[in-house]
Design a protein around this motif. Sequence first.
Motif, PDB file in Angstrom:
ATOM      1  N   GLU A 131       0.835  -1.197   0.000  1.00 51.88           N
ATOM      2  CA  GLU A 131       0.000   0.000   0.000  1.00 51.88           C
ATOM      3  C   GLU A 131       0.876   1.255   0.000  1.00 51.88           C
ATOM      4  O   GLU A 131       0.585   2.224  -0.694  1.00 51.88           O
ATOM      5  N   ASN A 146      -1.938  -3.553  -0.603  1.00 51.22           N
ATOM      6  CA  ASN A 146      -2.751  -2.669  -1.443  1.00 51.22           C
ATOM      7  C   ASN A 146      -3.937  -3.491  -1.942  1.00 51.22           C
ATOM      8  O   ASN A 146      -3.786  -4.361  -2.794  1.00 51.22           O
ATOM      9  N   GLN A 173      -6.303  -2.844  -3.890  1.00 51.72           N
ATOM     10  CA  GLN A 173      -6.712  -2.596  -5.266  1.00 51.72           C
ATOM     11  C   GLN A 173      -5.690  -3.081  -6.293  1.00 51.72           C
ATOM     12  O   GLN A 173      -5.951  -3.046  -7.492  1.00 51.72           O
ATOM     13  N   SER A 187      -5.530   3.074  -4.390  1.00 48.06           N
ATOM     14  CA  SER A 187      -6.530   3.365  -3.358  1.00 48.06           C
ATOM     15  C   SER A 187      -7.045   4.792  -3.472  1.00 48.06           C
ATOM     16  O   SER A 187      -8.244   5.054  -3.282  1.00 48.06           O
ATOM     17  N   LEU A 240     -13.487   1.104   1.917  1.00 42.19           N
ATOM     18  CA  LEU A 240     -12.279   0.568   1.295  1.00 42.19           C
ATOM     19  C   LEU A 240     -11.751  -0.618   2.098  1.00 42.19           C
ATOM     20  O   LEU A 240     -11.364  -1.651   1.538  1.00 42.19           O
TER      21      LEU A 240
END
Length: 507
Positions: free
Chosen positions: A198, A207, A209, A250, A264
């Motif tokens: 991240e 992370n 995403q 993100s 999230l």
Amino acid sequence: MCTCKPCFAVPNKLVIKLYLPSIHCSSKDTSVKTHQIIQGANFWAKQRIPQLNLVHNEEDPVKKEHADNPEVQPEEKETIQSNQEELQPVVPDDTPMDPLKIVHLDLKGAAPKVKYLEQIFPLLSTLGASGILLEYEDMFPYEGELSILKSSFAYSPEDIEEMKSLAKRHKLELIPLVQVFGHLEFVLKHEKYFKLREVQTFPNSLNPQAQGSMDLVQDMLTQVMKKHPEAKWFHIGADEVRGLGESKDSKRWLETNNGDMGKLFLNHVTAVGRFMTKLKEGIKLILWDDMFRKLNSDTIKESGLQDLASPMIWKYIPNMDVKEIGNYISKYEQAGFKGVWFASAFKGASGIDQKWTPINHHLKNHLQWQKVITSMPQYKSVRFQGIALTGWQRYEHHTVLCELLPVAIPSLAVCLQTLKYGECFIPGGIEYVTCSFFPLVRLMDEWDSFLLTFRQNMEAIFYPDTLEEWLEENVNEHIERLHGMVVDAERIIKLNGQPKVDPLKKR
């Protein structure tokens, strides 16, 4: 002061006594420290932290992209599907109604050998434990692409089978724990997975995403679940997701979702929960609660997580605010959770480099949790499912060792008995199974033989890396000082009790 020989293995009979002053519930405790995260010493800096190299990262072997829409789950890879077929399809819902008392074994540092667990598991059962929470980290024997994650001293598949057999023999529920979001240093420290961080300069958080993140988590969970097909409970971690929202991926997601950090976080853990229930029908999931604490109950309810998992509320300080814990329970009840877990601490939560476990600190923590437990009947739609007595071996993967497990056995015994019998008074001496490993003053003239014995006993419990790290952090630098103490002692003895020289008479 303990005068027995240093010991690190638990004998078949409890024959070693550690005499303590009477411990009363109202004793004053001054050992409150904050749970700060700091960098480890040279041991980690030199050997465990890879150099950041973002230019030559390997290309992700997984070609499918994790869609930005979190409601659409990525398809599992063929390897995951094939592994699913090898698992038992359903876990029977025969979970005991009585809340469980689970002892947490943090394996990210000083992981005990199975031979030691052979002696520890029956002791824990006798003291009132009903299960073991195994936080594997790099001690799990990952295979294939994930083999890079395992420690050089990782347990073998045979070791895991033996641990499962020991747990079953002593009627201990065995619950695996695999981190899926935060505290993923043991994964993200490898260059192969730098792209899944991240925050690029820190290896702690995933992370959610990034392409390949969900596939990585699914692979880890599948391999561990495959080794524990009989497990009724599974802990997916998800605490202290530091830096969440900092990656470009993100930030893009947040821009299109009204900056909703709670969503999230919840999207990722809910996706993990759905995968787990598909992987193993009937599995009951647990996750740490700290990331929920600032979220409102409606936000949590909208995620659907309440139908997949139970939060484990953790607090390790002796002067814990019982009312605050009650507020959390009420919120989680309103969010629709059917059950809630608690987490206390018997070691590893009173100082990042603590060497000797402050028993009164942990006793007070458990007395406060006992108050919370007795208050549970007031909550009508959420059930108390169990408490985990955590025993942290490191605060994080790259920080130094806290007090070792054998040193903390007295504290664990006191804490388990407190949960079993309620408010306690422990008079006089208590039979325990461990004693101090520090060089005793009376053995200064036998230092070499003591160190030899120390090594032999440590090697009976821990792997060589743990021994060398402990010696480096706590012993080696003091050898010269101890020899100096011997010289000073000999000089004082030679004075034969003579009065010290009056400096005025020497003039």
